[in-house]
Write an enzyme that holds these catalytic residues in place. Structure first.
Site, mmCIF file in Angstrom:
data_model
loop_
_atom_site.group_PDB
_atom_site.id
_atom_site.type_symbol
_atom_site.label_atom_id
_atom_site.label_comp_id
_atom_site.label_asym_id
_atom_site.label_seq_id
_atom_site.Cartn_x
_atom_site.Cartn_y
_atom_site.Cartn_z
ATOM 1 N N ASP A 1 53.420 -54.618 -30.950
ATOM 2 C CA ASP A 1 54.381 -53.562 -31.269
ATOM 3 C C ASP A 1 55.110 -53.215 -29.977
ATOM 4 O OD1 ASP A 1 54.569 -51.494 -33.886
ATOM 5 O OD2 ASP A 1 55.390 -50.684 -32.019
ATOM 6 N N ARG B 1 63.893 -34.614 -34.292
ATOM 7 C CA ARG B 1 62.854 -35.221 -33.447
ATOM 8 C C ARG B 1 63.104 -34.959 -31.961
ATOM 9 N NH1 ARG B 1 61.581 -41.085 -36.338
ATOM 10 N NH2 ARG B 1 61.065 -40.243 -38.372
HETATM 11 C C1 LIG Z 1 57.033 -48.747 -40.312
HETATM 12 S S1 LIG Z 1 56.070 -49.521 -39.050
HETATM 13 C C2 LIG Z 1 55.478 -50.945 -39.927
HETATM 14 C C3 LIG Z 1 54.018 -51.219 -39.672
HETATM 15 C C4 LIG Z 1 53.414 -52.344 -40.487
HETATM 16 N N1 LIG Z 1 54.077 -53.599 -40.219
HETATM 17 C C5 LIG Z 1 53.439 -52.026 -41.967
HETATM 18 O O1 LIG Z 1 54.247 -52.611 -42.699
HETATM 19 O O2 LIG Z 1 52.675 -51.170 -42.402
HETATM 20 C C6 LIG Z 1 57.344 -50.191 -37.990
HETATM 21 C C7 LIG Z 1 56.839 -50.573 -36.598
HETATM 22 O O3 LIG Z 1 57.814 -51.404 -35.981
HETATM 23 C C8 LIG Z 1 57.815 -51.110 -34.607
HETATM 24 N N2 LIG Z 1 59.088 -51.571 -34.012
HETATM 25 C C9 LIG Z 1 60.318 -51.034 -34.115
HETATM 26 N N3 LIG Z 1 61.205 -51.721 -33.389
HETATM 27 C C10 LIG Z 1 60.521 -52.737 -32.805
HETATM 28 C C11 LIG Z 1 60.887 -53.784 -31.908
HETATM 29 N N4 LIG Z 1 62.133 -53.936 -31.461
HETATM 30 N N5 LIG Z 1 59.912 -54.641 -31.505
HETATM 31 C C12 LIG Z 1 58.641 -54.503 -31.943
HETATM 32 N N6 LIG Z 1 58.235 -53.524 -32.776
HETATM 33 C C13 LIG Z 1 59.161 -52.641 -33.205
HETATM 34 C C14 LIG Z 1 57.629 -49.599 -34.550
HETATM 35 O O4 LIG Z 1 57.154 -49.175 -33.285
HETATM 36 C C15 LIG Z 1 56.646 -49.367 -35.696
HETATM 37 O O5 LIG Z 1 55.327 -49.309 -35.232
#
Ligand SMILES: C[S@@+](CC[C@H](N)C(=O)[O-])C[C@H]1O[C@@H](n2cnc3c(N)ncnc32)[C@H](O)[C@@H]1O
Length: 294
Positions: free
Chosen positions: A152, A43
């Site tokens: 997010d 990446r």
């Molecule tokens: C795999 S996605 C999950 C999306 C949704 N909740 C679902 O289950 O389909 C994970 C998300 O968590 C967010 N994320 C990661 N670390 C985070 C943090 N410290 N605070 C807020 N969001 C975070 C990422 O940017 C990403 O958009």
């Protein structure tokens, strides 16, 4: 300096990986284990090439300079996993429709405030799936005090949610009856979330591992497939913070490979598949008497 793989056009040492991992952990709680090195390299090397940089040292210098914050955002965005889709883990939406929302809608119809939170919402499909589920049960939900907060850490993914516009192919993930009530006819390969459904959702940037702006209590928190990327200690802190943010009798829903562990288990008990109920009120009536909507 030991390089991870000899054939890399931009050398990536174990120290380089550790530095990236430490930054990701400090800023957003991401736990990057050694086996993720190739993935991280893949990446980031792309990003370095795009910037015309030939070493990670040059990249770290860039991160440390006056505009480093902007690049840091790019870096963190590259390291997070944003995979999501409408009605992912559908059983959670069925639980909401059958067991949780009817009661909350009654509260809203009697003039009370109902608050939901999709924490780590990625591009917004999770929050809109909640909104569509409410809309089916309560067509005039937008006129009641029902709000879904969708947050997010990555502003790039939030843009999709703000727009409320998705590729036509994603319609397949939305049950047909909900498509009819909550989405517009596709145009130019995209469809939109119908405005009154969309108005239930408010998007905002929020980092789950940093202090949160003071917010009221929630009736439902969805935080699915986010904590899986954190280490155990960070996860347990987060569960505890969620437990404090939930009203008595409210629900925390996590992803299929996540479990609430640690001190928060004293407040959250299993109530469905990867779904937990805050257990310090005996009945819904008790919840009301204790001033649930203050
Ligand atoms: C795999 S996605 C999950 C999306 C949704 N909740 C679902 O289950 O389909 C994970 C998300 O968590 C967010 N994320 C990661 N670390 C985070 C943090 N410290 N605070 C807020 N969001 C975070 C990422 O940017 C990403 O958009």
């Amino acid at each position: 300096m030991a390089t991870v793989a000899r054939s890399l056009d931009i050398p990536f040492s174990a120290e380089d990986f550790d530095r990236v991992a430490a930054l990701a952990h400090d800023r957003i709680g991401l736990h990057l284990e050694a086996h993720k090195r190739d993935l991280v390299y893949g990446r980031l090397a792309k990003r370095l090439r795009k910037l015309g940089l030939s070493s990670f040292k040059a990249y770290f210098d860039l991160l440390a300079d006056a505009n480093g914050e902007v690049e840091e955002g790019e870096l963190l965005s590259l390291l997070t996993t944003n995979v999501t889709h409408f009605f992912r883990e559908q059983h959670h939406f069925e639980q909401m429709r059958d067991d949780i929302f009817p009661r909350l809608i009654k509260h809203a119809q009697s003039g009370q405030r109902v608050r939901l939170w999709s924490a780590g919402c990625s591009q917004g499909q999770e929050a809109y799936s909640l909104a569509l589920t409410i809309k089916e049960l309560c067509p005039n939900a937008a006129q009641l005090d029902i709000r879904i907060l969708a947050t997010d850490v990555d502003p790039k993914v939030l843009k999709f949610g703000f727009r409320g516009q998705y590729p036509e192919a994603e319609l397949d993930g939305i049950p047909k009856r909900l498509r009819q009530i909550g989405t517009t006819k596709p145009k130019g390969g995209f469809f939109e979330i119908e405005p009154t459904t969309r108005s239930l959702v408010t998007f905002g940037e929020l980092n789950l591992v940093k202090p949160w702006p003071t917010r009221g209590s929630f009736d439902v928190i969805f935080c699915r497939n986010v904590a899986i990327y954190f280490d155990k200690q960070t996860q347990e802190k987060l569960w505890m913070r969620f437990a404090k943010q939930l009203r008595a009798g409210a629900q925390l829903v996590v992803g299929h490979s996540e479990r609430v562990t640690g001190p928060a288990t004293a407040f959250l008990s299993n109530d469905g598949v990867t779904s937990y109920r805050k257990s310090d009120a005996k009945t819904h009536d008790d919840i009301d008497k204790t001033g649930r909507n203050k």
